[in-house]
Design an enzyme around this catalytic site. Structure first.
Site, PDB file in Angstrom:
ATOM      1  N   TRP A  61     -15.572  -1.328   6.406  1.00  0.00           N
ATOM      2  CA  TRP A  61     -14.869  -2.226   5.508  1.00  0.00           C
ATOM      3  C   TRP A  61     -14.953  -1.674   4.180  1.00  0.00           C
ATOM      4  O   TRP A  61     -13.916  -1.968   3.247  1.00  0.00           O
ATOM      5  CB  TRP A  61     -15.025  -3.590   5.809  1.00  0.00           C
ATOM      6  N   HIS A  62     -16.166  -1.337   3.653  1.00  0.00           N
ATOM      7  CA  HIS A  62     -16.315  -1.128   2.229  1.00  0.00           C
ATOM      8  C   HIS A  62     -15.853   0.365   1.959  1.00  0.00           C
ATOM      9  O   HIS A  62     -15.293   0.489   0.691  1.00  0.00           O
ATOM     10  CB  HIS A  62     -17.741  -1.031   1.903  1.00  0.00           C
ATOM     11  N   GLY A  63     -15.416   1.203   3.012  1.00  0.00           N
ATOM     12  CA  GLY A  63     -14.821   2.414   2.569  1.00  0.00           C
ATOM     13  C   GLY A  63     -15.248   3.494   3.572  1.00  0.00           C
ATOM     14  O   GLY A  63     -15.936   3.400   4.525  1.00  0.00           O
TER      15      GLY A  63
END
Length: 561
Positions: free
Chosen positions: A410-412
């Site tokens: 989700w962060h990258g």
């Protein structure tokens, strides 16, 4: 006065107020934001008793805020708002369960497609090129459409990430899911729904607000008690102090320098930068959400608490109940539990595992990793079939690991976030085993608690190497410096050279570890001060904060997500 008015009404200054500047997006720490907020409150004081007008007004000012933050990416926000408003109505009006599921799946697919297009386009393009030896380049269809529609000149050869897209897409997904679960009914108008999606205090960096918690507030009359007024000021001041005085100061004067060139500094400096980053990311992110909560409270809306002294956690499981609570809770209720939780695996579990595996294979860009993944999968299946205890352990823990890995992604889309999420998932799994045999688990005296907190903080800080470092190369440089170039003899000189930074770090951690009773005491003391004294202290604190501000405006860390 005439000089001031001529400045304000000049064409160039009016243009700067009402147009987007890519080099100066609107953030809470700017003076312009507080002027904007003062104007918002001025007109809000006139409209607050008329709920329909109030919600429409806040929707419009929220759109303006997002435009000043992200420019024409506002169209993506409006698209998500429109599509999920319509789908929510269709889910609610459908009589057959299968039709409801189809509309729910449509909402999830649309939101995830938009998120993946802007967040993972480069990843998928690079992975495809690596596998098939092609040379495709990213093409921004959104920019081309905008150029053709309004005659703009956006670069079609690059895709920028809209600020806050990871947050508001999760909110719109929760809206569709909550309607499907019959926890809420659809909002009465698209203006109300738009207000829920785009409410400017929490729009770009959370906390993630669930539809079931926030939408009922849309129809409540405005109310701001004397207590809540004092509490809102306290939240805002606390957030600004965390962000500007602590987070930005140690970042600009120490942490950023170390992470930019780890090999130029000793292992001790690298280690202290890690402890500093743990404090910085907390001060920065919780500072943002503290300000958001305070601003929302002034307007009569309650946002969820997003942090609860996470570095007081005695184990990894407790840490994730205290850190980024809105995301942790969202992943638990909309991903972990639907997958089966600790009851065992489901079809969703194995599909998610396959998706993560393929994602990692694409991330590597190598067929060898695909073969390794298949081999590991076969081994796990055989072990699960033949060893009952292993099967039970795997089925009760696989959802936990999947949730943390997806939280990392989700962060990258990078190895850094995969490893960071995987380490935290493994940490949770290991703790579940450890607490069954630990001789220390039952002890809760001061020394035992301090030891547990110390171990947890160090584990979390260690995993943050992957979260903060720009590349795997930087990560291994930091680890190498700490393990092989600690330079004990230089520690006294380093402590003197960075004495101000280390003092701020010590104060930051000391305040964080203050007993809850002490924190409640000074909060209540501020709230109960006479109004004139509160306003005077607020003014002086604002002045002091901006005098202490580090050079340049530092963007909030979670804007990049």
């Amino acid at each position: 006065m005439s000089g001031w008015l001529s400045w304000f009404f000049s064409v160039e200054n009016l243009k700067s107020i009402f147009t987007y500047n890519n080099d100066a997006p609107l953030i809470f720490t700017q003076f312009f934001f507080w002027a904007f907020f003062a104007v918002v409150l001025l007109f809000y004081s006139i409209l607050h008793k008329k709920r329909g007008l109030r919600n429409a007004y806040l929707f419009l000012v929220s759109l303006f805020f997002y435009y000043k933050t992200s420019g024409l990416f506002i169209s993506i926000l409006l698209f998500s708002t429109m599509s999920d408003y319509i789908i929510g109505m269709l889910i609610h009006s459908s009589k057959k369960q299968l039709v409801k599921k189809i509309f729910l799946a449509t909402s999830v697919i649309i939101n995830l497609f938009v998120l993946c297009y802007f967040k993972y386009a480069y990843f998928f393009t690079d992975a495809y090129n690596a596998f098939f030896q092609t040379d495709y380049h990213v093409f921004n269809h959104f920019a081309q459409f905008t150029n053709n529609t309004i005659g703009s000149h956006f670069d079609v050869d690059s895709i920028l990430l809209p600020v806050g897209i990871s947050f508001y897409t999760f909110q719109t997904i929760s809206y569709s899911v909550d309607i499907y679960r019959e926890q809420i009914k659809p909002v009465k108008s698209i203006l109300d729904f738009g207000f829920y999606v785009s409410f400017f205090p929490q729009l770009v960096a959370g906390p993630i607000v669930r539809a079931a918690d926030f939408i009922p507030q849309l129809y409540l009359p405005y109310q701001l008690t004397k207590y809540n007024f004092g509490l809102s000021l306290f939240w805002i001041l606390k957030g600004l102090i965390k962000k500007v005085v602590i987070g930005d100061y140690i970042a600009v004067n120490f942490i950023d320098r170390i992470f930019d060139a780890p090999t130029m500094y000793t292992g001790f400096e690298n280690l202290m930068a890690l402890y500093g980053y743990s404090l910085q990311v907390y001060a920065d992110f919780s500072g943002y959400t503290d300000i958001a909560i305070g601003i929302a409270l002034l307007m009569g809306f309650s946002l969820p608490t997003n942090f609860n002294s996470p570095y007081k956690a005695k184990n990894v499981g407790e840490f994730w109940k205290r850190w980024h609570i809105s995301l942790s809770g969202w992943l638990r209720d909309y991903l972990y539990i639907p997958l089966g939780g600790n009851r065992g695996g489901s079809w969703g579990t194995w599909i998610s595992a396959l998706f993560i595996g393929l994602f990692i294979v694409l991330l590597s860009g190598k067929m060898l990793v695909l073969y390794i993944f298949i081999w590991v999968l076969i081994c796990l299946v055989f072990l699960a079939i033949w060893i009952k205890r292993f099967r039970e352990w795997l089925t009760t823990n696989i959802n936990l690991l999947i949730t943390m890995l997806l939280g990392g992604l989700w962060h990258g889309a990078s190895w850094q976030f995969v490893i960071w999420g995987g380490l935290n998932g493994l940490g949770l799994m290991v703790y579940k085993l450890w607490k069954k045999i630990s001789p220390y688990e039952k002890y809760n005296n001061f020394l035992a608690i301090a030891f547990k907190v110390f171990i947890t903080l160090n584990f979390i800080t260690f995993t943050r190497i992957w979260f903060r470092a720009e590349s795997m190369g930087t990560t291994w440089q930091i680890i190498h410096q700490i393990g092989n170039n600690f330079s004990f003899a230089l520690i006294p000189a380093i402590l003197v050279s960075y004495s101000n930074v280390f003092i701020v770090m010590a104060i930051g951690y000391a305040i964080h570890w203050l007993p809850t009773k002490t924190k409640n005491w000074y909060q209540e003391t501020f709230i109960n001060l006479p109004l004139v004294v509160k306003i005077l202290l607020t003014t002086l604190t604002f002045f002091g904060i901006y005098q202490a501000m580090s050079s340049g405006m530092q963007a909030f860390i979670y804007f990049q997500f």
